[in-house]
Design a protein around this motif. Structure first.
Motif, PDB file in Angstrom:
ATOM      1  N   VAL A 101      -7.875   6.406   5.001  1.00  0.00           N
ATOM      2  CA  VAL A 101      -6.167   6.280   4.273  1.00  0.00           C
ATOM      3  C   VAL A 101      -6.000   7.253   5.916  1.00  0.00           C
ATOM      4  O   VAL A 101      -4.622   6.364   6.540  1.00  0.00           O
ATOM      5  CB  VAL A 101      -5.290   6.773   3.780  1.00  0.00           C
ATOM      6  N   GLU A 102      -5.831   8.165   5.924  1.00  0.00           N
ATOM      7  CA  GLU A 102      -5.441   9.073   7.343  1.00  0.00           C
ATOM      8  C   GLU A 102      -6.430   8.684   8.314  1.00  0.00           C
ATOM      9  O   GLU A 102      -4.949   8.745   9.444  1.00  0.00           O
ATOM     10  CB  GLU A 102      -5.944  10.687   6.758  1.00  0.00           C
ATOM     11  N   LYS A 103      -7.035   8.064   8.919  1.00  0.00           N
ATOM     12  CA  LYS A 103      -7.494   7.335  10.527  1.00  0.00           C
ATOM     13  C   LYS A 103      -6.435   6.844  10.113  1.00  0.00           C
ATOM     14  O   LYS A 103      -6.053   6.018  10.945  1.00  0.00           O
ATOM     15  CB  LYS A 103      -9.211   7.000   9.951  1.00  0.00           C
ATOM     16  N   ALA A 104      -6.345   5.727   9.651  1.00  0.00           N
ATOM     17  CA  ALA A 104      -5.551   3.988   8.994  1.00  0.00           C
ATOM     18  C   ALA A 104      -4.113   4.159   9.604  1.00  0.00           C
ATOM     19  O   ALA A 104      -3.509   3.551   9.613  1.00  0.00           O
ATOM     20  CB  ALA A 104      -5.678   3.523   8.577  1.00  0.00           C
ATOM     21  N   GLY A 105      -3.317   6.007   9.445  1.00  0.00           N
ATOM     22  CA  GLY A 105      -2.334   6.280   9.113  1.00  0.00           C
ATOM     23  C   GLY A 105      -1.626   5.495   8.561  1.00  0.00           C
ATOM     24  O   GLY A 105      -0.490   5.616   8.642  1.00  0.00           O
ATOM     25  N   LEU A 106      -2.171   5.104   6.701  1.00  0.00           N
ATOM     26  CA  LEU A 106      -1.434   4.782   6.338  1.00  0.00           C
ATOM     27  C   LEU A 106      -0.354   6.035   5.854  1.00  0.00           C
ATOM     28  O   LEU A 106      -0.608   6.486   4.936  1.00  0.00           O
ATOM     29  CB  LEU A 106      -2.165   4.027   5.157  1.00  0.00           C
ATOM     30  N   ALA A 149     -19.633   3.196   1.460  1.00  0.00           N
ATOM     31  CA  ALA A 149     -19.413   1.961   1.958  1.00  0.00           C
ATOM     32  C   ALA A 149     -18.523   0.697   1.441  1.00  0.00           C
ATOM     33  O   ALA A 149     -17.048  -0.195   1.842  1.00  0.00           O
ATOM     34  CB  ALA A 149     -20.264   1.187   2.018  1.00  0.00           C
ATOM     35  N   GLU A 150     -18.211   0.948   0.008  1.00  0.00           N
ATOM     36  CA  GLU A 150     -17.517   0.324  -1.018  1.00  0.00           C
ATOM     37  C   GLU A 150     -15.456   0.900  -0.704  1.00  0.00           C
ATOM     38  O   GLU A 150     -14.703   0.172  -0.419  1.00  0.00           O
ATOM     39  CB  GLU A 150     -17.691  -0.071  -2.017  1.00  0.00           C
ATOM     40  N   ALA A 151     -15.523   2.313   0.198  1.00  0.00           N
ATOM     41  CA  ALA A 151     -14.339   3.602  -0.705  1.00  0.00           C
ATOM     42  C   ALA A 151     -14.019   2.432   1.057  1.00  0.00           C
ATOM     43  O   ALA A 151     -12.598   2.026   1.206  1.00  0.00           O
ATOM     44  CB  ALA A 151     -14.624   4.252  -0.187  1.00  0.00           C
ATOM     45  N   LYS A 152     -14.580   2.391   2.231  1.00  0.00           N
ATOM     46  CA  LYS A 152     -14.227   2.212   3.692  1.00  0.00           C
ATOM     47  C   LYS A 152     -13.982   0.645   3.170  1.00  0.00           C
ATOM     48  O   LYS A 152     -12.818   0.606   3.983  1.00  0.00           O
ATOM     49  CB  LYS A 152     -15.263   2.176   4.473  1.00  0.00           C
ATOM     50  N   ARG A 153     -14.081   0.087   2.892  1.00  0.00           N
ATOM     51  CA  ARG A 153     -14.479  -1.813   2.292  1.00  0.00           C
ATOM     52  C   ARG A 153     -12.504  -1.880   2.008  1.00  0.00           C
ATOM     53  O   ARG A 153     -11.726  -1.792   2.174  1.00  0.00           O
ATOM     54  CB  ARG A 153     -14.997  -2.656   1.704  1.00  0.00           C
ATOM     55  N   ILE A 154     -12.407  -0.868   0.693  1.00  0.00           N
ATOM     56  CA  ILE A 154     -11.577  -0.904   0.016  1.00  0.00           C
ATOM     57  C   ILE A 154     -10.384  -0.608   0.656  1.00  0.00           C
ATOM     58  O   ILE A 154      -8.880  -1.136   0.772  1.00  0.00           O
ATOM     59  CB  ILE A 154     -11.377   0.029  -1.304  1.00  0.00           C
ATOM     60  N   VAL A 155     -10.801   0.872   1.309  1.00  0.00           N
ATOM     61  CA  VAL A 155      -9.252   1.237   2.237  1.00  0.00           C
ATOM     62  C   VAL A 155      -9.077   0.234   3.837  1.00  0.00           C
ATOM     63  O   VAL A 155      -7.461  -0.690   3.949  1.00  0.00           O
ATOM     64  CB  VAL A 155      -9.711   2.665   3.156  1.00  0.00           C
ATOM     65  N   GLY A 200      -5.193  -4.202   5.128  1.00  0.00           N
ATOM     66  CA  GLY A 200      -5.421  -6.199   5.188  1.00  0.00           C
ATOM     67  C   GLY A 200      -4.893  -6.730   3.825  1.00  0.00           C
ATOM     68  O   GLY A 200      -4.428  -7.957   3.836  1.00  0.00           O
ATOM     69  N   GLY A 201      -4.574  -5.904   2.759  1.00  0.00           N
ATOM     70  CA  GLY A 201      -4.160  -6.484   1.860  1.00  0.00           C
ATOM     71  C   GLY A 201      -4.848  -7.369   1.028  1.00  0.00           C
ATOM     72  O   GLY A 201      -3.836  -8.137  -0.213  1.00  0.00           O
ATOM     73  N   LYS A 202      -5.596  -7.868   0.999  1.00  0.00           N
ATOM     74  CA  LYS A 202      -6.696  -8.139   0.241  1.00  0.00           C
ATOM     75  C   LYS A 202      -7.822  -7.669  -0.790  1.00  0.00           C
ATOM     76  O   LYS A 202      -8.180  -6.993  -0.099  1.00  0.00           O
ATOM     77  CB  LYS A 202      -7.698  -8.978   1.171  1.00  0.00           C
ATOM     78  N   VAL A 203      -7.747  -7.633  -2.085  1.00  0.00           N
ATOM     79  CA  VAL A 203      -8.597  -7.627  -2.935  1.00  0.00           C
ATOM     80  C   VAL A 203      -9.542  -7.924  -2.576  1.00  0.00           C
ATOM     81  O   VAL A 203     -10.003  -8.940  -2.766  1.00  0.00           O
ATOM     82  CB  VAL A 203      -7.597  -7.777  -4.385  1.00  0.00           C
ATOM     83  N   VAL A 204     -10.976  -6.283  -2.958  1.00  0.00           N
ATOM     84  CA  VAL A 204     -12.716  -7.272  -2.925  1.00  0.00           C
ATOM     85  C   VAL A 204     -12.401  -7.261  -4.227  1.00  0.00           C
ATOM     86  O   VAL A 204     -13.433  -6.187  -4.921  1.00  0.00           O
ATOM     87  CB  VAL A 204     -13.049  -5.348  -2.127  1.00  0.00           C
ATOM     88  N   GLU A 205     -12.563  -8.640  -3.934  1.00  0.00           N
ATOM     89  CA  GLU A 205     -13.379  -9.220  -5.068  1.00  0.00           C
ATOM     90  C   GLU A 205     -14.290  -8.705  -5.641  1.00  0.00           C
ATOM     91  O   GLU A 205     -14.058  -9.155  -7.277  1.00  0.00           O
ATOM     92  CB  GLU A 205     -13.236 -10.806  -5.338  1.00  0.00           C
ATOM     93  N   GLU A 206     -15.331  -8.787  -5.145  1.00  0.00           N
ATOM     94  CA  GLU A 206     -16.544  -8.483  -6.099  1.00  0.00           C
ATOM     95  C   GLU A 206     -16.838  -7.490  -6.026  1.00  0.00           C
ATOM     96  O   GLU A 206     -18.382  -6.251  -6.934  1.00  0.00           O
ATOM     97  CB  GLU A 206     -17.258  -8.780  -4.400  1.00  0.00           C
ATOM     98  N   LEU A 207     -15.873  -6.397  -5.525  1.00  0.00           N
ATOM     99  CA  LEU A 207     -16.111  -4.739  -6.552  1.00  0.00           C
ATOM    100  C   LEU A 207     -15.418  -4.802  -7.407  1.00  0.00           C
ATOM    101  O   LEU A 207     -15.239  -3.815  -7.971  1.00  0.00           O
ATOM    102  CB  LEU A 207     -15.422  -4.778  -4.998  1.00  0.00           C
ATOM    103  N   LYS A 208     -14.711  -6.063  -7.830  1.00  0.00           N
ATOM    104  CA  LYS A 208     -13.480  -5.722  -8.980  1.00  0.00           C
ATOM    105  C   LYS A 208     -14.030  -5.374 -10.534  1.00  0.00           C
ATOM    106  O   LYS A 208     -15.290  -6.217 -10.306  1.00  0.00           O
ATOM    107  CB  LYS A 208     -12.048  -6.602  -8.650  1.00  0.00           C
TER     108      LYS A 208
END
Length: 123
Positions: A56-61, A98-104, A110-118
């Protein structure tokens, strides 16, 4: 122990104030909660929490706050919940690095839910 100078003390204060501002939920629109009960910690939730906070910090969110809460059992841990105005509550299970990085990258950036982890929360 060596005495600290006034400039050293000011630098420490500035660093700690910056860290505290990261935890301030006011004015943030997205809240990420990592379940940190004993079973979650045993499953790697501490690493998950740190990865999400770092990404989150790296992405500047600036609109995202990352916190921790108690256990999410019986869900597959580590569990991450994302609260946002546009998507509501989305829970993710078995979240490693890996999943944490995808969620971020996919959900928070990106605003897209990661369906396979939900996972579905019980009412």
């Amino acid at each position: 122990m060596a005495k600290l100078s006034l400039s050293d003390l000011r630098a420490i204060r500035e660093r700690e104030e910056k860290n505290l501002r990261k935890r301030n939920i006011h004015g943030r629109s997205i809240h990420v909660v990592v379940a940190m009960g004993t079973s979650g910690i045993n499953a790697g939730a501490k690493l998950t929490l740190n990865t999400i906070a770092d990404e989150v910090e790296k992405a500047g969110l600036e609109n995202v706050i990352v916190t921790q809460a108690g256990s999410a059992a019986p869900l597959p841990e580590p569990v991450v919940e994302v609260y946002s105005p546009d998507k509501g509550l989305v829970a993710y299970g078995s979240v490693g690095v890996a999943e944490a990085k995808r969620i971020v990258s996919e959900h928070l950036v990106g605003g897209k839910v990661v369906e396979e982890l939900k996972v579905e929360l019980e009412n």
